[in-house]
Design a protein around this motif. Sequence first.
Motif, short mmCIF file in Angstrom:
data_model
loop_
_atom_site.label_atom_id
_atom_site.label_comp_id
_atom_site.label_asym_id
_atom_site.label_seq_id
_atom_site.Cartn_x
_atom_site.Cartn_y
_atom_site.Cartn_z
N PHE A 62 -2.17 -45.05 -70.44
CA PHE A 62 -0.91 -44.89 -69.70
C PHE A 62 0.22 -45.69 -70.37
O PHE A 62 1.16 -46.14 -69.70
CB PHE A 62 -1.10 -45.33 -68.24
N TYR A 63 0.11 -45.83 -71.66
CA TYR A 63 1.09 -46.63 -72.41
C TYR A 63 2.50 -46.05 -72.26
O TYR A 63 2.73 -44.85 -72.38
CB TYR A 63 0.71 -46.63 -73.89
N GLY A 64 3.45 -46.94 -71.98
CA GLY A 64 4.86 -46.52 -71.93
C GLY A 64 5.26 -45.78 -70.68
O GLY A 64 6.35 -45.19 -70.65
N CYS A 65 4.41 -45.78 -69.63
CA CYS A 65 4.80 -45.16 -68.35
C CYS A 65 5.71 -46.15 -67.62
O CYS A 65 5.29 -46.86 -66.69
CB CYS A 65 3.57 -44.82 -67.52
N SER A 66 6.94 -46.17 -68.05
CA SER A 66 7.86 -47.25 -67.67
C SER A 66 8.29 -47.22 -66.20
O SER A 66 8.76 -48.22 -65.67
CB SER A 66 9.11 -47.21 -68.56
N ARG A 67 8.15 -46.07 -65.51
CA ARG A 67 8.55 -45.99 -64.10
C ARG A 67 7.37 -46.15 -63.13
O ARG A 67 7.56 -46.03 -61.92
CB ARG A 67 9.24 -44.65 -63.85
N LEU A 68 6.19 -46.38 -63.65
CA LEU A 68 5.03 -46.56 -62.79
C LEU A 68 5.19 -47.82 -61.95
O LEU A 68 5.38 -48.91 -62.49
CB LEU A 68 3.76 -46.64 -63.65
N LYS A 69 5.11 -47.65 -60.61
CA LYS A 69 5.30 -48.78 -59.71
C LYS A 69 4.04 -49.12 -58.93
O LYS A 69 3.72 -50.29 -58.71
CB LYS A 69 6.44 -48.47 -58.73
N THR A 70 3.35 -48.06 -58.46
CA THR A 70 2.18 -48.27 -57.60
C THR A 70 0.93 -47.72 -58.27
O THR A 70 0.92 -46.58 -58.73
CB THR A 70 2.38 -47.57 -56.24
N LEU A 71 -0.12 -48.54 -58.29
CA LEU A 71 -1.38 -48.14 -58.89
C LEU A 71 -2.52 -48.47 -57.93
O LEU A 71 -2.65 -49.61 -57.48
CB LEU A 71 -1.59 -48.88 -60.22
N LYS A 72 -3.31 -47.44 -57.64
CA LYS A 72 -4.49 -47.64 -56.80
C LYS A 72 -5.72 -47.37 -57.65
O LYS A 72 -5.84 -46.31 -58.26
CB LYS A 72 -4.46 -46.69 -55.59
N ILE A 73 -6.63 -48.35 -57.71
CA ILE A 73 -7.76 -48.26 -58.63
C ILE A 73 -9.00 -48.85 -57.97
O ILE A 73 -8.90 -49.63 -57.01
CB ILE A 73 -7.41 -48.99 -59.95
N CYS A 79 4.45 -40.82 -70.49
CA CYS A 79 4.81 -39.98 -69.34
C CYS A 79 5.74 -40.83 -68.47
O CYS A 79 5.31 -41.45 -67.47
CB CYS A 79 3.58 -39.53 -68.57
N ILE A 80 6.99 -40.87 -68.84
CA ILE A 80 7.93 -41.87 -68.30
C ILE A 80 8.37 -41.59 -66.87
O ILE A 80 9.06 -42.41 -66.27
CB ILE A 80 9.17 -41.99 -69.22
N SER A 81 7.99 -40.44 -66.30
CA SER A 81 8.44 -40.10 -64.94
C SER A 81 7.38 -40.38 -63.87
O SER A 81 7.66 -40.24 -62.68
CB SER A 81 8.85 -38.63 -64.87
N ILE A 82 6.17 -40.77 -64.28
CA ILE A 82 5.12 -41.06 -63.29
C ILE A 82 5.47 -42.33 -62.53
O ILE A 82 5.77 -43.37 -63.12
CB ILE A 82 3.75 -41.23 -63.99
N GLU A 83 5.39 -42.26 -61.18
CA GLU A 83 5.72 -43.41 -60.34
C GLU A 83 4.50 -43.94 -59.59
O GLU A 83 4.42 -45.13 -59.29
CB GLU A 83 6.83 -43.04 -59.35
N ASP A 84 3.58 -43.05 -59.25
CA ASP A 84 2.38 -43.44 -58.47
C ASP A 84 1.13 -42.89 -59.14
O ASP A 84 1.14 -41.75 -59.62
CB ASP A 84 2.46 -42.91 -57.03
#
Length: 429
Positions: A349-360, A329-334
């Motif tokens: 979430f393999y290959g989510c290349s635009r993911l920048k921010t992760l809250k966990i 899902c290459i467009s997910i950012e947050d």
Amino acid sequence: AEEKKFETEKVQQKQSARKQEPVKQSENKKTASAEEKKSETEQVQQKQSARKQELARLIEERKRELIERKKPKAMLEVSVMPELDSEKKSLPAEKPAVKNIESAQLVELKPEQKNLLKEKPVRKTEKNVVTIDELYADKNIEHDENVKIDDINNMATGKNGTLLIKYIGVSEIIRIPDGITTIGKYAFNGNSSVKTVIMPDSIKQINKCAFAQCNNLEQVLFSGNLESIGENAFFKCIRLKEVNFPNSIKNIGKGAFGKCNSIKKVILPAQIKKINEFAFFSCKNLNRVIISNSVEIIGNGAFSECSSLRKIIFPESLTTIGESAFSWCISIEDLVIPSSVKLIGNWAFYGCSRLKTLKISVKIKEVRDDAFSGCENVADIRISELEGANFNAGYVKKGHRLVLRILKQVSRKKAELYAKEHKLNMMFM
């Protein structure tokens, strides 16, 4: 000596004649066999040409039938038979040709006219396309002992009219009659003419592959009492733009809406507890997913390859994110993953290349290997328990451990930089 010479020549002539006889016979046989082969070849060619002509004639008749079916039912095509030409003068001249069935009036015909009309061949209509024997021969569809052909709605039904076995028409807008409770498997599979389907509230179940590969299907108005959508039910309906699920829906099967490339938004209602495997995989234009507070499990590959997906809202009820659930899902950012989640599967979430921010949350029990591999642009990982002024200091060590585990999947260098910045030993992993 001359007599001996003469006798010798005779003997030689006889011997040469004997030698030439088998040669002539073989040549005659060869000539006869060649002629037979030639005649056989000509016969085969004649048969083939006859078959081609017959096939062309059947195709032409089929085209005419389809054209005839597509004409509006409210219009009559008035044609005068040559045999009735002589009777035209006896008919009233002032009455116009009837075009609307509703306004048509009965005209008393003479006996000879009635006989001619009886002899006129009947053109096949939609209801004659499929016979009951052909339905029984189809191994994919549902079977019932009491199959009936609904001539009005162009459908084959079973189980006392509650099961829609097969649609046999060519209409663009289909209104399923009230009383049908189940749409059988493969009922509309591969139908290229249907564009809109309107379901009555009596329908509770849509079975496997019921509408699969209906390439021109654009709109489906679901039953208000629909409970279950089967496996691959709408697979590869590439023009289906919108799905508005009723609140009664409890189950969406494996691959139910896989490769529906025109769907843009999905809102899952309150009674669904699990999103099954590959339910919405490879929906290329899907950009927003809202998951209800009842969902506990997102199955393997449920939203994989949804390349336009930007926003996911996870509920607090969610406990498991399956393998490859959001891979590529290459467009997910947050991403905000709630504290209720206990397991994130391999390659989730393999290959989510635009993911920048992760809250966990540190309450998560297991983040499997490569869950965030290929997310090389992750720059900010936040621990939800460590935000705010009154955070719990007991979660600091767990928070560092979780961040290092995720960064190690993303990039070894990023993990080492994080460890140096916070004065942590990599052996801490």
